[in-house]
Write a protein that holds these residues in place. Structure first.
Motif, short mmCIF file in Angstrom:
data_model
loop_
_atom_site.label_atom_id
_atom_site.label_comp_id
_atom_site.label_asym_id
_atom_site.label_seq_id
_atom_site.Cartn_x
_atom_site.Cartn_y
_atom_site.Cartn_z
N LEU A 191 76.24 41.76 37.18
CA LEU A 191 75.23 42.60 37.81
C LEU A 191 75.65 42.98 39.23
N LEU A 192 76.31 42.06 39.90
CA LEU A 192 76.79 42.35 41.25
C LEU A 192 77.88 43.42 41.23
N LEU A 193 78.64 43.50 40.16
CA LEU A 193 79.63 44.57 40.01
C LEU A 193 78.98 45.90 39.65
N ALA A 194 77.91 45.85 38.87
CA ALA A 194 77.27 47.09 38.41
C ALA A 194 76.50 47.79 39.52
N LEU A 195 75.89 47.03 40.42
CA LEU A 195 75.02 47.65 41.43
C LEU A 195 75.76 48.62 42.35
N PRO A 196 76.91 48.26 42.94
CA PRO A 196 77.58 49.25 43.80
C PRO A 196 78.05 50.48 43.04
N VAL A 197 78.41 50.32 41.77
CA VAL A 197 78.82 51.49 40.98
C VAL A 197 77.64 52.43 40.80
N ILE A 198 76.46 51.88 40.54
CA ILE A 198 75.27 52.73 40.38
C ILE A 198 74.94 53.42 41.69
N LEU A 199 75.01 52.69 42.80
CA LEU A 199 74.68 53.28 44.10
C LEU A 199 75.65 54.42 44.45
N LEU A 200 76.93 54.20 44.22
CA LEU A 200 77.92 55.24 44.53
C LEU A 200 77.85 56.39 43.52
N GLY A 201 77.50 56.08 42.28
CA GLY A 201 77.49 57.11 41.25
C GLY A 201 76.38 58.12 41.40
N VAL A 202 75.27 57.72 42.01
CA VAL A 202 74.14 58.66 42.13
C VAL A 202 74.04 59.28 43.51
N PHE A 203 74.80 58.80 44.47
CA PHE A 203 74.70 59.37 45.82
C PHE A 203 75.29 60.79 45.83
N PRO A 204 74.61 61.74 46.46
CA PRO A 204 75.10 63.14 46.48
C PRO A 204 76.22 63.34 47.50
N TYR A 205 77.40 62.82 47.16
CA TYR A 205 78.50 62.86 48.13
C TYR A 205 79.03 64.27 48.38
N LEU A 206 78.72 65.22 47.50
CA LEU A 206 79.18 66.59 47.73
C LEU A 206 78.56 67.20 48.99
#
Length: 655
Positions: A191-206
């Protein structure tokens, strides 16, 4: 030539990326439904549900904005997407707080207020994105992507997003360090590995870039986007796997098997169908195939093939993944075989009908019956033909005659134990394969096979008699198997509540072992209210009473007298607890009698809620509120009764 290959590669990556975004929507929505179905009560699961809902909103709006036909429609979807983006920091902080509380470090107020404040700020940010250009500005759209420009407050949002993300990950890390067993630490690590991926995956970095990445380096852009969406989908599944164990009273293998079936039957099949749709559309654009022809063929074919593959591989895959030891596999296979080969009452009647029809056909007669003998006397199971079977009194006499071997009016038809009774031949169906220590006792009578042969039947041939005896032995075997199966179920009725209690303790102790195992107070169990309510709903009989976890209580076991059914003992404990709620004096329909009257009318007398509300002069909404209070009073009394029962009753000693 090289340019053509590059164009084809970029087109394929863009198509695959669109498929991945749709897969994110499917995954988030499906896993959210799974959690809402099986794991709604746990605090960790509830916070995870909010996170899944936010991710689903982000991905759905991403897909919809790409399909929009106009810039105005695309802008609506992109601005709506911010509802999910703005709620994700609060949901992640909420999840991390729940993880810490589950591992034995509950909030003292600061984290709880921080979660509420973050949710409120997220709603405010979503409102700003929807109604103004302070957070995000105008929409920029090209042939492949839809993006927005950053507003003056976007930098502040980015900073807050980063701070909350780090805080959430720190909390999750603290929860990871508090896990003591290897299994819980491994799952918390996932779960600790999944959380940062979710946070980075949904952030509008464009919004942090100039927007020229797709034009300057399209291959790099699509590779990054594809990798991001792949990792996000994997993180959602991994997170759902970890959260599925929180608060689940079932064994780990059951949770894993249930989640695997859900993913295979839901997201995987949906992914395959969407992949077929996207692939056929891509082939149509690139090579000009007839999409109207091949699209339904591909989608239906993939759907059928996916279901066939899942049916073939699911059980072997479950045994390989979830039942490591050979002993575990053997135990589970035995239980699975039992459920598949269970002899139900309908199965028994169907088999006895076949035996009876074959017996009648052997004697060339039209009527007959089979009765089962039990504690309640002789009960008719099946009958064929126009002749009515004997009445209950006559059946009781027939049973007595067959038990004794001879009686007035019952004459042995031959030396094979077939009795001639009126117009019937009676074949006793007796217990087979008796134990050695009971070999001297006569076989127990299980039932009787009656064949209407008339007043003066002809003596049958030896071959016919042999066939009848074989058929009778088959019927006796079925009755005996059914009786043994019922005895097994009676044992399970006592065993299952105890096992469920152990499984609940195991689930609770996985992350907060000392508190869960040391606490002996029933009222501390969050499920006790639901257990009591279920038992009251089925007070006069039903699975919620006969399989209720309250059957494992010491106070219930103490209440069992002689051969009394455990469910009857639980009913007595409930009755005593309800009497505790009853005020002193003669019964009235006033306010101080309201709780008792609700319990009596709703559960003991099984009256409808509308009728009870009219009789007590309250609204139905108020009735349900008061009913909850009344059930809580009963639960507290049962917990008090349980606390006063010693763990090991001491036998009385005569002096």
């Amino acid at each position: 030539m090289m340019q053509n290959w590059m164009d084809a590669l970029l087109s394929g990556l863009a198509t695959f990326n669109r498929f991945l975004v749709v897969a994110e929507v499917i995954s988030a929505a499906s896993l959210l439904m799974y959690s809402l179905t099986f794991n709604l009560r746990d605090r960790v699961a509830r916070s995870w549900n909010v996170l899944l809902a936010a991710v689903a909103i982000v991905s759905l709006c991403d897909v919809a904005s790409g399909l929009a036909q106009s810039d105005a429609a695309a802008e609506v979807w992109v601005r709506l997407q911010w509802l999910g983006i703005a709620l994700i920091p609060g949901a992640t902080l909420h999840l991390s707080d729940a993880l810490l509380a589950t591992t034995g470090q509950p909030s003292r107020g600061r984290r709880r207020w921080a979660v509420r404040g973050t949710y409120a700020a997220g709603v405010l940010a979503a409102a700003l994105a929807w109604t103004s250009d302070f957070l995000v500005g105008r929409v920029v759209r090209n042939t492949a992507i839809v993006r927005m420009t950053a507003g003056p407050l976007f930098a502040w949002f980015t900073a807050a997003f980063a701070v909350l993300a780090v805080w959430s990950l720190v909390n999750a890390g603290r929860a990871y360090l508090r896990c003591l067993t290897p299994t819980t630490r491994r799952r918390m690590g996932y779960l600790l590995l999944a959380l940062p991926v979710i946070l980075l995956g949904v952030f509008p970095y464009l919004l942090l870039t100039s927007g020229d990445e797709l034009r300057v380096n399209p291959l790099f852009f699509w590779l990054v986007a594809t990798a991001s969406n792949l990792l996000l989908t994997a993180a959602l599944v991994l997170g759902a796997y970890c959260v599925g164990f929180f608060g689940a009273p079932q064994p780990d293998r059951v949770v894993k098997s249930r989640l695997l079936q859900w993913i295979l039957r839901g997201p995987v099949v949906a992914w395959a169908v969407v992949a077929a749709y996207v692939f056929v559309n891509w082939l149509e654009r690139r090579f000009g195939i007839d999409g109207m022809l091949w699209l339904p063929v591909a989608m239906v074919g993939v759907l059928l093939l996916a279901q066939f593959t899942i049916t073939v591989v699911r059980l072997p895959l479950e045994r390989w993944l979830f039942y490591g030891g050979s002993a575990d596999r053997y135990d589970v296979q035995r239980v699975q075989h039992l459920s598949e080969r269970l002899l139900t009452a309908a199965d028994l009647r169907q088999f006895l009908e076949s035996v009876l029809a074959a017996s009648c056909d052997t004697l060339r007669i039209a009527s007959g019956f089979v009765m089962q003998v039990g504690e309640r006397g002789a009960e008719l199971q099946v009958q064929v033909g126009p002749q009515q079977p004997p009445a209950a009194a006559a059946a009781a006499e027939a049973r007595a005659a067959l038990d004794n071997g001879t009686a007035a009016g019952y004459q042995p038809a031959n030396a094979h134990g077939i009795f001639h009774w009126g117009e019937y031949w009676l074949l006793p169906l007796r217990e087979l394969n008796m134990e050695e220590d009971a070999a001297d006792a006569p076989p127990e009578l299980l039932g009787m096979l009656g064949l209407h042969v008339g007043l003066a039947p002809q003596a049958p041939e030896d071959a016919v008699l042999a066939t009848l005896l074989v058929l009778a032995s088959r019927a006796a075997e079925a009755l005996q198997d059914r009786r043994r199966q019922q005895q097994l179920f009676q044992s399970l009725d006592v065993l299952v509540p105890q096992v469920e209690n152990i499984q609940r303790l195991r689930a609770a102790a996985a992350y907060d072992g000392a508190a869960a195992l040391a606490s002996g107070r029933l009222i501390d169990n969050p499920d006790v209210f639901q257990w009591v309510k279920d038992a009251l709903v089925h007070y006069w009989g039903g699975p919620k009473l006969t399989s209720n976890p309250l059957l494992a209580l010491r106070v219930v076991k103490q209440a069992i007298q002689g051969d009394e059914n455990p469910a009857e003992a639980l009913r007595g404990v409930l009755r005593d607890a309800i009497e505790y709620v009853r005020p002193a004096g003669q019964r009235k329909y006033t306010g101080d009698w309201l709780l008792y009257n609700i319990l009596d009318l709703r559960f003991l007398q099984r009256r409808k809620s509308s009728e009870v509300a009219r009789q007590l002069s309250v609204s139905e909404a108020d009735l349900f509120r008061k009913q909850r209070v009344a059930v809580e009073q009963v639960a507290r009394k049962i917990a008090e009764m349980e606390a006063h029962v010693p763990d090991q009753p001491v036998a009385a000693v005569e002096h």
